[in-house]
Design a protein around this motif. Structure first.
Motif, PDB file in Angstrom:
ATOM      1  N   TYR A 121       0.742  -1.362   0.060  1.00 45.05           N
ATOM      2  CA  TYR A 121       0.024   0.178  -0.489  1.00 45.05           C
ATOM      3  C   TYR A 121       0.797   1.252  -0.132  1.00 45.05           C
ATOM      4  O   TYR A 121       0.931   1.944  -0.840  1.00 45.05           O
ATOM      5  CB  TYR A 121      -1.029   0.094   1.078  1.00 45.05           C
ATOM      6  CG  TYR A 121      -1.558   1.011   1.203  1.00 45.05           C
ATOM      7  CD1 TYR A 121      -2.747   1.419   0.366  1.00 45.05           C
ATOM      8  CD2 TYR A 121      -1.493   2.122   2.535  1.00 45.05           C
ATOM      9  CE1 TYR A 121      -3.923   2.244   0.616  1.00 45.05           C
ATOM     10  CE2 TYR A 121      -2.723   3.100   2.489  1.00 45.05           C
ATOM     11  CZ  TYR A 121      -3.972   3.117   1.435  1.00 45.05           C
ATOM     12  OH  TYR A 121      -4.435   4.597   2.085  1.00 45.05           O
ATOM     13  N   CYS A 122       1.810   1.295   0.982  1.00 41.15           N
ATOM     14  CA  CYS A 122       2.473   2.819   0.658  1.00 41.15           C
ATOM     15  C   CYS A 122       4.327   2.707   0.838  1.00 41.15           C
ATOM     16  O   CYS A 122       4.676   3.127   1.010  1.00 41.15           O
ATOM     17  CB  CYS A 122       2.567   3.048   2.364  1.00 41.15           C
ATOM     18  SG  CYS A 122       3.785   2.421   3.595  1.00 41.15           S
ATOM     19  N   GLU A 127       4.011   5.549   5.329  1.00 44.70           N
ATOM     20  CA  GLU A 127       2.875   6.737   5.746  1.00 44.70           C
ATOM     21  C   GLU A 127       1.610   6.371   5.214  1.00 44.70           C
ATOM     22  O   GLU A 127       1.695   5.548   4.192  1.00 44.70           O
ATOM     23  CB  GLU A 127       3.499   7.486   5.932  1.00 44.70           C
ATOM     24  CG  GLU A 127       4.397   8.716   6.418  1.00 44.70           C
ATOM     25  CD  GLU A 127       5.147  10.085   6.451  1.00 44.70           C
ATOM     26  OE1 GLU A 127       4.260  10.852   5.815  1.00 44.70           O
ATOM     27  OE2 GLU A 127       5.738  10.295   6.420  1.00 44.70           O
ATOM     28  N   ASP A 128       0.522   6.860   5.666  1.00 40.33           N
ATOM     29  CA  ASP A 128      -0.221   6.602   4.687  1.00 40.33           C
ATOM     30  C   ASP A 128      -0.705   7.463   3.159  1.00 40.33           C
ATOM     31  O   ASP A 128      -0.853   8.812   3.647  1.00 40.33           O
ATOM     32  CB  ASP A 128      -1.904   6.813   5.552  1.00 40.33           C
ATOM     33  CG  ASP A 128      -3.334   6.232   4.798  1.00 40.33           C
ATOM     34  OD1 ASP A 128      -3.100   6.197   3.509  1.00 40.33           O
ATOM     35  OD2 ASP A 128      -4.305   6.476   5.798  1.00 40.33           O
ATOM     36  N   PRO A 129      -0.645   7.085   2.487  1.00 39.01           N
ATOM     37  CA  PRO A 129      -0.140   7.114   1.128  1.00 39.01           C
ATOM     38  C   PRO A 129      -1.669   8.007   0.340  1.00 39.01           C
ATOM     39  O   PRO A 129      -1.591   9.514  -0.177  1.00 39.01           O
ATOM     40  CB  PRO A 129       0.245   6.472   0.243  1.00 39.01           C
ATOM     41  CG  PRO A 129       0.134   5.401   0.262  1.00 39.01           C
ATOM     42  CD  PRO A 129       0.118   4.991   2.633  1.00 39.01           C
ATOM     43  N   CYS A 152       0.605   4.279   8.090  1.00 34.03           N
ATOM     44  CA  CYS A 152       0.307   3.566   6.895  1.00 34.03           C
ATOM     45  C   CYS A 152      -1.019   2.289   7.661  1.00 34.03           C
ATOM     46  O   CYS A 152       0.061   1.995   8.811  1.00 34.03           O
ATOM     47  CB  CYS A 152       1.391   2.799   6.010  1.00 34.03           C
ATOM     48  SG  CYS A 152       0.858   1.297   5.233  1.00 34.03           S
TER      49      CYS A 152
END
Length: 205
Positions: A121-122, A127-129, A152
């Motif tokens: 995902y990241c 970190e949360d993209p 993330c």
């Protein structure tokens, strides 16, 4: 070619969205809209553990959905059109955090160590993209160490740094190997003693 890690996320979403748009034009019988319609409400049957209770529409243009369908298509060696409904179900039932479960399932159920395996995902940045970066928002640097909300949701902020953790991992593996060799030698020694004792009994009789 993306210049930054965050550019990769934009390109990933754009690629999947373009494929969906292309598939939806000629395949009128298939028809893949960018927003999955909400499923019909299920009959509330407490005796049916498989009854869906999440009639939520899924946005197929989000990074999480594009990541899920890409992971499924790559793993099964199919086009993304074959994995659309599976990605819908994952995001509808488990949300973004379901990507971690999907990643583990695709590794035959083994736990995934995101320090060595890049988070799908990241991409390993931790970190949360889908959220703005700390630099863009202007977060205080001290928040980095107190469970910041930009972390993330899939890898929970684990850094993809195999070169940093490799020495520790190799040491652990060497210790496990030494223990296994010692245990095998002990078993071999025990088998030898049992065999020798049985041979002596046989000779005496």
């Amino acid at each position: 070619m993306p210049t930054t890690v965050f550019d990769q996320f934009t390109r990933r979403t754009a690629d999947v969205t373009a494929q969906l748009t292309t598939l939806g034009i000629p395949l009128t019988t298939l028809g893949i809209p960018l927003t999955a319609p909400a499923p019909p409400p299920a009959d509330l049957n407490p005796a049916d553990p498989w009854a869906s209770s999440y009639p939520v529409p899924v946005d197929r243009s989000t990074l999480a959905w594009c990541t899920a369908v890409t992971m499924l298509a790559d793993h099964h060696h199919t086009g993304i059109d074959r994995q659309v409904l599976a990605a819908d179900a994952l995001l509808r039932e488990l949300g973004v955090c379901g990507l971690a479960q999907l990643h583990s399932d695709l590794h035959a159920g083994a736990p995934v160590d995101f320090r060595f395996t890049r988070c799908p995902y990241c991409s390993g940045i931790g970190e949360d993209p889908a959220q703005p970066t700390c630099g863009e928002v202007g977060c205080a640097s001290c928040l980095e160490y107190v469970g910041h909300y930009h972390v993330c949701p899939v890898c929970c902020g684990e850094d993809f740094q195999p070169e940093w953790f490799a020495e520790e991992r190799v040491t652990e593996l060497e210790e496990l190997l030494a223990d296994a060799i010692e245990e095998r030698e002990e078993r071999a020694s025990l088998r030898y003693r049992i065999r020798a004792r049985l041979c002596r009994r046989t000779v005496r009789t």
